[in-house]
Design an enzyme around this catalytic site. Structure first.
Site, mmCIF file in Angstrom:
data_model
loop_
_atom_site.group_PDB
_atom_site.id
_atom_site.type_symbol
_atom_site.label_atom_id
_atom_site.label_comp_id
_atom_site.label_asym_id
_atom_site.label_seq_id
_atom_site.Cartn_x
_atom_site.Cartn_y
_atom_site.Cartn_z
ATOM 1 N N SER A 97 -41.140 79.003 -59.820
ATOM 2 C CA SER A 97 -40.542 79.342 -61.107
ATOM 3 C C SER A 97 -40.586 80.814 -61.476
ATOM 4 C CB SER A 97 -41.189 78.518 -62.231
ATOM 5 O OG SER A 97 -40.840 77.164 -62.094
ATOM 6 N N SER A 109 -38.284 77.799 -64.415
ATOM 7 C CA SER A 109 -38.815 77.789 -65.777
ATOM 8 C C SER A 109 -39.216 79.155 -66.314
ATOM 9 C CB SER A 109 -39.996 76.820 -65.872
ATOM 10 O OG SER A 109 -41.091 77.274 -65.109
ATOM 11 N N LYS A 119 -43.659 84.701 -70.894
ATOM 12 C CA LYS A 119 -43.164 83.327 -70.920
ATOM 13 C C LYS A 119 -43.957 82.541 -71.958
ATOM 14 C CE LYS A 119 -42.573 79.542 -67.512
ATOM 15 N NZ LYS A 119 -42.730 79.258 -66.054
#
Length: 468
Positions: free
Chosen positions: A178, A154, A79
């Site tokens: 998330s 996210s 990420k």
């Protein structure tokens, strides 16, 4: 060969037998990413040169008889909150476009030292705050099961890369869910370890008391292998636990007979009928294997959610205060509005929230003394359509994943099947503090009993390639 059909352990075994090289595996992964990313937008940046250099190093280590661990030669992604040396950490924001990191994040460092191969940085929400917001520098990640449905929270790019058949594992972060929400909606396994189990050094913060780093993976065994590499003390992270790392792999196939599994109706209060049926079916399957199933009582989702919202806003504003005061217009509108709410909080409010958090954590600690694992849902239902009028990430909606961030306990989202629309269904399991080994053992049984292991990934070529 379809390398994505092989587990991390299978890939590792074949690499060690020299049936193929890490370079071959990495080239296939890069080609797959290039082929599907125009549809799912999982990646902010693909790093082919770095990936191939990492693969060459892994192959040289294999040739020299050096075994760096179970992730050696295996591609993964991170990420875009994790620092990677000489690469911008954009955080999916205008502010991060030129923010080139001078060192690897702690989690990246552990994977690199273990011989893993980083192929790219995955899409997120702006600073993992709130979204999806179309007014940002990069496209929003899409759900590979249906491009017209939401991907999740996210860590959405990491989930999309796995569900899209590119990778077996990717790094994510979890402040209120998330890792687990996109895993639930995209049919991946999402593991939020115990608070402090995995270093957060070099990962851009959102809420210092809620943030967790962990893996999203294709299977429970893949997640267990990733955690084995990621877990461990980092003296440069003051919140990182200084304690032994358990063997998360050897006990995966142990029977669940005799384990005590609690179900809290208070944590299922927003679940759809289909989700409730999935939880109940999972409970029956575990009971058929000898687990003891019983009901427990916990605080409500609304109580946990109120604490998470307040902590996230107050602590998030502390991180972003200078940007908010000087360049608020450079934030996406959703992030700016959410951070601006912190202006209404006082120091007394913050202390009251901390007290409420302590009381909630004590209540859960009492419950966890009675059971080995809690069984609940990850999300109220399957992934909503993009065309719905209200955002599924409304901060006023009680979240099924918030409680575990308040508590710090490990939690995992495990797929259990598909709904009538062909979208993934999931359950959530919660373990005792630093009880990841038992948690993964139960999760592995759920994955096996549900039949998920035989479920094939979606065929992206059969879907529209240009969702709105």
């Amino acid at each position: 060969m379809n390398f994505s059909a092989l587990s991390i352990s299978e890939l590792g075994a074949r690499l060690r037998r020299r049936e193929f090289s890490s370079v071959e595996l990495t080239r296939w992964t890069l080609e797959k990413a290039d082929k599907v990313d125009g549809s799912i937008h999982a990646f902010i940046r693909i790093l082919p040169e770095k990936a191939l250099m990492d693969a060459v190093k892994a192959d040289r280590a294999f040739a020299a008889g050096i075994d760096l661990g179970p992730m050696q030669g295996i591609p993964y992604a991170a990420k875009d909150l994790f620092d990677v040396r000489n690469v911008a950490t954009t955080c999916h924001s205008k502010f991060g476009l030129g923010a080139v990191a001078d060192a690897d994040a702690g989690a990246i460092e552990r994977l690199q030292n273990g011989g893993a191969v980083l192929i790219g940085k995955t899409a997120t929400f702006e600073y993992a705050l709130y979204g999806p917001d179309p007014e940002l520098p990069f496209p929003l990640a899409r759900n590979p099961w249906n491009l017209m449905h939401y991907t999740g929270g996210s860590s959405s790019g990491s989930a999309a890369a796995i569900a899209g058949g590119v990778l077996r594992m990717a790094l994510g972060t979890d402040t209120g869910g998330s890792i687990r929400t996109p895993s639930s909606w995209c049919g991946t396994v999402g593991l939020k370890p115990t608070f402090g189990r995995v270093t957060r050094r070099g990962c851009f913060p959102l809420s210092g008391s809620l943030d967790h780093c962990g893996p999203l993976a294709r299977s429970v065994s893949d997640a267990a292998i990733a955690l084995l590499v990621l877990a461990g003390h980092d003296p440069a992270d003051p919140d990182c636990h200084d304690g032994p790392v358990a063997d998360y792999i050897s006990g995966l196939d142990k029977p669940v007979s005799g384990l005590r599994i609690g179900i809290a109706r208070q944590l299922l209060e927003t679940a759809s009928q289909e989700t409730l049926a999935g939880v109940e079916r999972t409970a029956m399957l575990l009971q058929s294997e000898g687990a003891e199933i019983f009901e427990v009582e916990t605080p409500t989702l609304l109580q946990f959610g109120s604490v998470v919202r307040a902590l996230l806003i107050i602590e998030g504003f502390h991180v972003h205060e200078q940007r908010m005061r000087g360049r608020i217009d450079d934030f996406g509108p959703l992030s700016a509005r959410r951070l601006a709410l912190a202006a209404g909080y006082t120091a007394a409010d913050y202390l009251a929230v901390l007290k409420a958090r302590r009381l909630l954590a004590e209540a859960i600690s009492s419950v966890m003394r009675k059971c080995d694992v809690l069984l609940c849902a990850t999300t109220p239902g399957t992934a909503p359509a993009l065309t719905q009028t209200a955002t599924p990430f409304d901060p006023l909606t009680p979240s099924m994943t918030n409680p575990q961030n308040v508590m710090g306990n490990p939690a995992i989202s495990v797929p259990i099947g598909l709904d009538i629309k062909g979208l993934p269904l999931a359950v959530q399991l919660v373990g005792r503090l630093f009880g990841e080994a038992s948690l993964l053992q139960v999760a592995n049984a759920v994955e096996r009993l549900s039949g998920w292991r035989t479920t094939e990934l979606p065929a992206l070529e059969d879907q529209k390639q240009s969702p709105p």
